[in-house]
Design an enzyme around this catalytic site. Structure first.
Site, PDB file in Angstrom:
ATOM      1  N   LYS A  55       9.997  55.215  10.042  1.00 36.60           N
ATOM      2  CA  LYS A  55       8.761  55.261   9.287  1.00 36.60           C
ATOM      3  C   LYS A  55       7.617  56.462   9.313  1.00 36.60           C
ATOM      4  CE  LYS A  55       9.403  50.267   8.898  1.00 36.60           C
ATOM      5  NZ  LYS A  55       9.069  48.995   9.396  1.00 36.60           N
ATOM      6  N   GLN A  99       4.812  46.302  13.322  1.00 37.05           N
ATOM      7  CA  GLN A  99       6.222  46.229  13.223  1.00 37.05           C
ATOM      8  C   GLN A  99       6.510  44.774  13.895  1.00 37.05           C
ATOM      9  OE1 GLN A  99       8.417  48.122  11.854  1.00 37.05           O
ATOM     10  NE2 GLN A  99      10.184  46.902  12.308  1.00 37.05           N
ATOM     11  N   ASP A 122       2.693  46.155   4.089  1.00 42.60           N
ATOM     12  CA  ASP A 122       3.909  45.122   4.340  1.00 42.60           C
ATOM     13  C   ASP A 122       3.858  44.026   3.349  1.00 42.60           C
ATOM     14  OD1 ASP A 122       5.998  45.670   6.133  1.00 42.60           O
ATOM     15  OD2 ASP A 122       4.794  44.826   7.682  1.00 42.60           O
TER      16      ASP A 122
HETATM   17  N1  GUN Z   1      10.787  44.144  10.954  1.00 38.06           N
HETATM   18  C1  GUN Z   1      11.931  44.390  10.369  1.00 38.06           C
HETATM   19  N2  GUN Z   1      11.406  44.602   9.105  1.00 38.06           N
HETATM   20  C2  GUN Z   1      10.224  44.782   9.069  1.00 38.06           C
HETATM   21  C3  GUN Z   1       9.422  45.173   8.078  1.00 38.06           C
HETATM   22  O1  GUN Z   1       9.697  45.331   6.902  1.00 38.06           O
HETATM   23  N3  GUN Z   1       8.215  45.265   8.304  1.00 38.06           N
HETATM   24  C4  GUN Z   1       7.583  44.790   9.514  1.00 38.06           C
HETATM   25  N4  GUN Z   1       6.353  44.791   9.769  1.00 38.06           N
HETATM   26  N5  GUN Z   1       8.463  44.632  10.382  1.00 38.06           N
HETATM   27  C5  GUN Z   1       9.825  44.565  10.064  1.00 38.06           C
END
Ligand code: GUN
Length: 303
Positions: A55, A99, A122
């Site tokens: 990311k 996350q 998100d």
């Molecule tokens: N953990 C796995 N996929 C995601 C996601 O799309 N967003 C977040 N914040 N955590 C994750």
């Protein structure tokens, strides 16, 4: 049957991030705004570390400011909440992503609800969930994997999905429900199927668009798929692969690909389908968030 279209998520994701980079460059030149994405990782979950790194790397590639906070696993809930509060008040940060999963002693809901909805890239905050449910996608930030799934369906079928029968298998808050809302917004006739659905194969056979998000390897069989249907496989399941050697594994989707590819008109592979789209749509959300916080209008939807 004609050869099916294999929808290459890496290619589509690269075209999305190219467009986002161009738009970000224009935003900085014209308004002096550089989008900022803050990613918070608590603990050392290896998969999360990989995601967070990608990311950050992609944010830099798009010309964003990338801010990463890595906190030890024993960090208190209070400290995580304090950090989110600081990021909420930092005008250089337009997008905040915490996350998941968080360590068990931290209440995820509490943390996600503290993120300012306009910075919630998100799309997990109840305000954004509500805006999506109310069809106000022009004001919401929409969850990334669902948005990427619909974008892939459009690459296969064209921008107008009106009147298509869409069957979403799975009703999770992070994929099934939001992808169903997005398809409804596109004027599809949407069915949400799940573990209690009666005659799931029969339901799926009526679908022009199948979105599989159940988290079970090779669950959707080829003879469930209507000839020519578009199949979007959101599943990522690691299964043993003894044919590759002892102890080896491989990734498969929720759809039995070898069977479904014989009937589908278009299908996403796993890996390399929906997966790469999630990060691309996160970049799109961060840019949208930065524009809105600067008082600017959204740009044309990506397609
Ligand atoms: N953990 C796995 N996929 C995601 C996601 O799309 N967003 C977040 N914040 N955590 C994750």
């Amino acid at each position: 049957m004609a050869e099916p279209m294999i929808i290459d998520g890496k290619v589509v994701a690269a075209s999305v991030t190219d467009e986002i980079s161009a738009r970000a460059q224009r935003l900085e030149q014209e308004a002096g705004v550089k989008p900022g994405l803050a990613v918070v990782l608590v603990g050392e979950d290896p998969a999360s570390q990989v995601y967070v790194k990608s990311k950050g790397r992609m944010a830099e590639k798009c010309g964003f400011n990338s801010i990463q906070h890595t906190l030890p696993v024993e960090t208190s809930e209070e400290d995580v909440l304090r950090l989110v509060g600081e990021l909420n008040n930092d005008s250089a940060v337009h997008g905040i992503l915490v996350q998941l999963p968080l360590p068990k002693h931290i209440d995820e809901g509490k943390v996600l609800q503290l993120i300012k909805p306009e910075k919630d890239v998100d799309g997990f905050h109840p305000v954004n969930v509500g805006l999506l449910g109310a069809g106000q996608t022009d004001r919401a930030l929409v969850p990334c994997t669902p948005a990427g799934s619909v974008l892939l369906a459009k690459r296969a079928l064209g921008a107008d999905l009106s009147g298509k029968n869409a069957v979403v298998i799975g009703r999770s808050n992070i994929v099934g429900k939001p992808v169903a809302q997005l398809l409804l917004q596109e004027n599809c006739t949407v069915t949400i199927a799940h573990s209690r659905t009666v005659d799931l194969p029969g339901v799926v056979r009526g679908a022009d668009i199948v979105v599989a998000a159940v988290g079970r390897p090779n669950f959707v069989k080829g003879d469930w798929i209507k000839e020519g249907a578009t199949v979007i496989d959101v599943g990522i399941n690691r299964i043993p692969a003894p044919e590759k050697g002892e102890g080896k594994t491989r990734l498969v989707g929720d759809v039995d690909y070898a069977e479904a590819v014989e009937r589908a008109g278009a299908i996403t592979p796993v890996p390399g389908g929906v997966g790469p789209m999630t990060i691309a749509m996160l970049m799109a959300n961060t840019l949208t968030a930065a524009r809105r916080q600067a008082g600017l209008k959204d740009e044309a939807p990506l397609f």
